[in-house]
Write a protein that holds these residues in place. Structure first.
Motif, PDB file in Angstrom:
ATOM      1  N   UNK A 123       0.841  -1.208   0.000  1.00 34.50           N
ATOM      2  CA  UNK A 123       0.000   0.000   0.000  1.00 34.50           C
ATOM      3  C   UNK A 123       0.876   1.258   0.000  1.00 34.50           C
ATOM      4  N   UNK A 124       1.973   1.208   0.769  1.00 32.55           N
ATOM      5  CA  UNK A 124       2.896   2.361   0.800  1.00 32.55           C
ATOM      6  C   UNK A 124       3.464   2.591  -0.604  1.00 32.55           C
ATOM      7  N   UNK A 125       3.851   1.489  -1.259  1.00 33.25           N
ATOM      8  CA  UNK A 125       4.402   1.609  -2.626  1.00 33.25           C
ATOM      9  C   UNK A 125       3.355   2.203  -3.571  1.00 33.25           C
ATOM     10  N   UNK A 126       2.112   1.744  -3.442  1.00 30.63           N
ATOM     11  CA  UNK A 126       1.034   2.262  -4.304  1.00 30.63           C
ATOM     12  C   UNK A 126       0.853   3.768  -4.096  1.00 30.63           C
ATOM     13  N   UNK A 127       0.884   4.183  -2.813  1.00 26.98           N
ATOM     14  CA  UNK A 127       0.756   5.623  -2.529  1.00 26.98           C
ATOM     15  C   UNK A 127       1.915   6.404  -3.136  1.00 26.98           C
ATOM     16  N   UNK A 128       3.115   5.837  -3.040  1.00 26.16           N
ATOM     17  CA  UNK A 128       4.316   6.461  -3.614  1.00 26.16           C
ATOM     18  C   UNK A 128       4.131   6.658  -5.119  1.00 26.16           C
ATOM     19  N   UNK A 129       3.575   5.618  -5.747  1.00 25.94           N
ATOM     20  CA  UNK A 129       3.396   5.668  -7.211  1.00 25.94           C
ATOM     21  C   UNK A 129       2.492   6.821  -7.618  1.00 25.94           C
ATOM     22  N   UNK A 130       1.487   7.105  -6.795  1.00 23.89           N
ATOM     23  CA  UNK A 130       0.578   8.208  -7.128  1.00 23.89           C
ATOM     24  C   UNK A 130       1.232   9.569  -6.910  1.00 23.89           C
ATOM     25  N   UNK A 131       2.223   9.608  -6.021  1.00 23.71           N
ATOM     26  CA  UNK A 131       2.889  10.892  -5.756  1.00 23.71           C
ATOM     27  C   UNK A 131       4.017  11.158  -6.748  1.00 23.71           C
ATOM     28  N   UNK A 132       4.480  10.100  -7.431  1.00 24.84           N
ATOM     29  CA  UNK A 132       5.661  10.252  -8.276  1.00 24.84           C
ATOM     30  C   UNK A 132       5.326  10.885  -9.627  1.00 24.84           C
ATOM     31  N   UNK A 133       6.404  11.358 -10.306  1.00 29.47           N
ATOM     32  CA  UNK A 133       6.188  12.018 -11.599  1.00 29.47           C
ATOM     33  C   UNK A 133       6.130  10.984 -12.726  1.00 29.47           C
ATOM     34  N   UNK A 134       5.463   9.864 -12.442  1.00 31.53           N
ATOM     35  CA  UNK A 134       5.367   8.821 -13.470  1.00 31.53           C
ATOM     36  C   UNK A 134       4.273   9.174 -14.479  1.00 31.53           C
ATOM     37  N   UNK A 135       4.412   8.649 -15.688  1.00 30.35           N
ATOM     38  CA  UNK A 135       3.345   8.810 -16.670  1.00 30.35           C
ATOM     39  C   UNK A 135       2.192   7.925 -16.224  1.00 30.35           C
ATOM     40  N   UNK A 136       0.947   8.344 -16.471  1.00 29.14           N
ATOM     41  CA  UNK A 136      -0.196   7.541 -16.011  1.00 29.14           C
ATOM     42  C   UNK A 136      -0.125   6.088 -16.484  1.00 29.14           C
ATOM     43  N   UNK A 137       0.314   5.910 -17.727  1.00 27.77           N
ATOM     44  CA  UNK A 137       0.393   4.547 -18.268  1.00 27.77           C
ATOM     45  C   UNK A 137       1.417   3.706 -17.500  1.00 27.77           C
ATOM     46  N   UNK A 138       2.570   4.317 -17.176  1.00 28.19           N
ATOM     47  CA  UNK A 138       3.597   3.597 -16.417  1.00 28.19           C
ATOM     48  C   UNK A 138       3.071   3.244 -15.043  1.00 28.19           C
ATOM     49  N   UNK A 139       2.374   4.200 -14.428  1.00 25.28           N
ATOM     50  CA  UNK A 139       1.834   3.977 -13.082  1.00 25.28           C
ATOM     51  C   UNK A 139       0.882   2.773 -13.088  1.00 25.28           C
ATOM     52  N   UNK A 140      -0.004   2.756 -14.092  1.00 26.99           N
ATOM     53  CA  UNK A 140      -0.963   1.641 -14.188  1.00 26.99           C
ATOM     54  C   UNK A 140      -0.226   0.317 -14.379  1.00 26.99           C
ATOM     55  N   UNK A 141       0.796   0.324 -15.235  1.00 32.22           N
ATOM     56  CA  UNK A 141       1.556  -0.907 -15.498  1.00 32.22           C
ATOM     57  C   UNK A 141       2.281  -1.389 -14.241  1.00 32.22           C
ATOM     58  N   UNK A 142       2.909  -0.454 -13.534  1.00 32.32           N
ATOM     59  CA  UNK A 142       3.675  -0.849 -12.341  1.00 32.32           C
ATOM     60  C   UNK A 142       2.729  -1.357 -11.250  1.00 32.32           C
TER      61      UNK A 142
END
Lengths: 215, 311
Positions: free
Chosen positions: A64-83
């Motif tokens: 869950x912590x990693x998921x929250x991190x992913x939403x805060x990061x400057x990732x592209x939406x597509x990358x975020x969904x894939x990760x």
């Protein structure tokens, strides 16, 4: 840029923490299965199982912590969904290991000694496949090289596991044990073989991420 | 001052249609929010107009001599043409609409600078070709760099996003520098000074970008070739470089033609089957029609305006 790199480092530390927890869970799983094969469903098994449940809970919290991190990061939406999908699939592997232990515990299945070696082999191959998935995910977050070779190895392990599963189920149904036990045993072997299926699912996501980012 | 409204309307129409070319690929590939994109576009369009917008004005005003009245007619005709195409979600050339409108007035007044016109037409052909060439060149250059760096997914995403924002800002700067001449260039010498013209033109383009640019963005980013983040970056850089070169030469060209050229380059690299030829033919059709519609409208408006003086 410095801020981004610092956040990346923090993110990678969280992933390492998650993997360490999953490693402990998988170590405990292997140990528990070995104990179960020798001693069956005794008090030691109960201890291992409750340890596994606790570790699974901790791994879920870290995820869950990693998921929250992913939403805060400057990732592209597509990358975020894939990760996110990749981590969900990876989590299925560890969840599945706990599911196997629960299954053995609730059904109180006795595993015949003539299939012990093959069961141990399934668990070992699954562990190898799990390690490959972990390495591939690490590679994705570091150098992104050799990803496809990891994917191929994971698929090979899945095939090996399928073969062992078929071998064990054939042995079970050709033996003289009770029909009811045969079905229970065949079910537990199928659930054990699912470990590498989950590894293969993770490998598929990794392959897709790699293809999407191929330039 | 009423006549200046034609120019401001044209600026708004240009901002609505052409700002899609700057951040359209990034917004469609979800790398940047639409709201952030339009604010950055507005800001850098004004900066580009103020710093390098004067050169293009000289070329455009050299086509015919414009009075405040003909400037109003040309602007209004071009603005209606561009707005019409924006409603149809088609990325077209404001420069073509403007030049078409000027030719219309030139026909009515029987004075056209054919030398200047030929220079502009050559540049129209050169713009999409420039977009294609720069698109291919920049794609392979960045591809080589990316393969050498082998960045992980976190860093590559951060680099792509940052790169796209910088390239988009550069594109907006080039848009302002190159296209402000189309908007208020006619008013230089009759209603405005060059500095006033670039400032007002820049602001009106910025307002168009903020208020009505969403329609064409989808066409640029999704409808010709579906772009990934890397291709989006390549397309924006290629477009910006092409338009900036023309801004330096002093010829107002179309950012739409440059970005369509750049997106086509990506299609050629990724395989011709990735290109939506139906959409492409619609765009090409709109490009061919734009100067004629601009010309017909300016002739009609000129005729209507002069009808009142019969009695």
């Amino acid at each position: 840029m410095f801020f981004i790199l610092k956040r990346n480092r923090l993110f990678l530390e969280k992933i390492k923490e998650f993997f360490d927890m999953c490693d402990s869970l998988m170590d405990n799983f292997q140990e528990t299965i070995e104990t179960y094969l020798i001693h069956g469903n005794n008090s030691d098994f109960e201890v291992h199982l409750s340890k596994a449940k606790k570790m699974e809970h901790n791994a879920d919290s870290l995820l869950h912590t990693i998921e929250n991190f992913l939403y805060e990061k400057s990732l592209l939406p597509e990358s975020r969904e894939d990760i996110l999908r990749l981590f969900e699939k990876f989590d299925d592997i560890v969840d599945s290991s706990v599911h196997i232990l629960r299954y053995l515990n609730t059904r109180n299945i006795t595993i015949p000694s003539n299939i012990h070696d093959d069961v141990t082999e399934i668990i070992k191959v699954s562990r190898k496949a799990y390690e490959e998935v972990k390495q591939a995910i690490n590679e994705l977050f570091y150098k992104r090289k050799n990803l496809l070779s990891y994917v191929r190895t994971i698929n090979d392990y899945e095939s090996i596991c399928d073969d062992i599963q078929a071998k064990i189920i054939t042995t079970i149904f050709r033996s003289d044990i009770d029909k009811y036990d045969k079905i229970l045993l065949s079910d537990v072997i199928t659930i054990m073989a699912k470990l590498t299926d989950h590894c293969e699912d993770s490998a598929d996501v990794i392959a897709l991420i790699n293809v999407k980012r191929a330039i | 001052m009423f006549r200046l409204l034609g120019g401001l309307f044209l600026g708004w129409a240009l901002g609505a249609n052409d700002s899609a070319n700057v951040f359209g690929t990034a917004v469609s590939s979800r790398m940047i929010k639409y709201s952030s994109a339009v604010v950055l576009t507005a800001l850098f369009v004004i900066v580009g107009a103020l710093l390098q917008g004067v050169e293009g004005m000289e070329t455009l005003s050299g086509l015919t001599v414009q009075t405040a009245e003909t400037a109003f007619i040309a602007s209004l005709a071009a603005a209606i043409t561009v707005t019409l195409m924006t409603f149809l979600k088609l990325p077209i050339s404001t420069s073509q609409a403007v030049v078409g409108a000027i030719i219309g007035i030139g026909i009515m007044k029987q004075s056209i600078n054919t030398g200047g016109l030929i220079k502009v037409i050559i540049c129209w052909i050169g713009t999409p070709i420039g977009g294609i060439l720069f698109g291919i060149l920049i794609y392979f250059l960045l591809q080589r760099i990316c393969k050498k760096l082998a960045l992980n997914i976190l860093t590559s995403d951060a680099v792509l996003r940052t790169g796209l924002i910088i390239a988009g800002c550069y594109g907006a700067y080039a848009l302002g520098a190159n296209n402000v001449a189309n908007v208020t260039g006619f008013y230089v010498g009759n209603l405005l000074t060059a500095k006033q013209a670039v400032l007002l033109g820049g602001i009106s383009i910025a307002i168009g970008a903020i208020t009505f640019s969403k329609n064409v963005m989808g066409t640029i980013g999704k409808s010709i070739v579906k772009l990934d983040a890397f291709s989006a970056l390549v397309a924006v850089i290629a477009q910006a470089v092409t338009v900036h070169i023309y801004a330096i030469i002093g010829v107002p060209v179309s950012t739409s033609q440059a970005i369509v050229g750049a997106v086509l380059a990506i299609g050629f690299i990724k395989g011709i089957q990735t290109i939506d030829f139906i959409m492409l033919s619609k765009i090409f059709g709109a490009w061919l029609l734009t100067p004629f519609i601009g010309m017909l409208l300016s002739v009609s408006i000129y005729f209507l305006v002069h009808l009142q003086f019969i009695h």
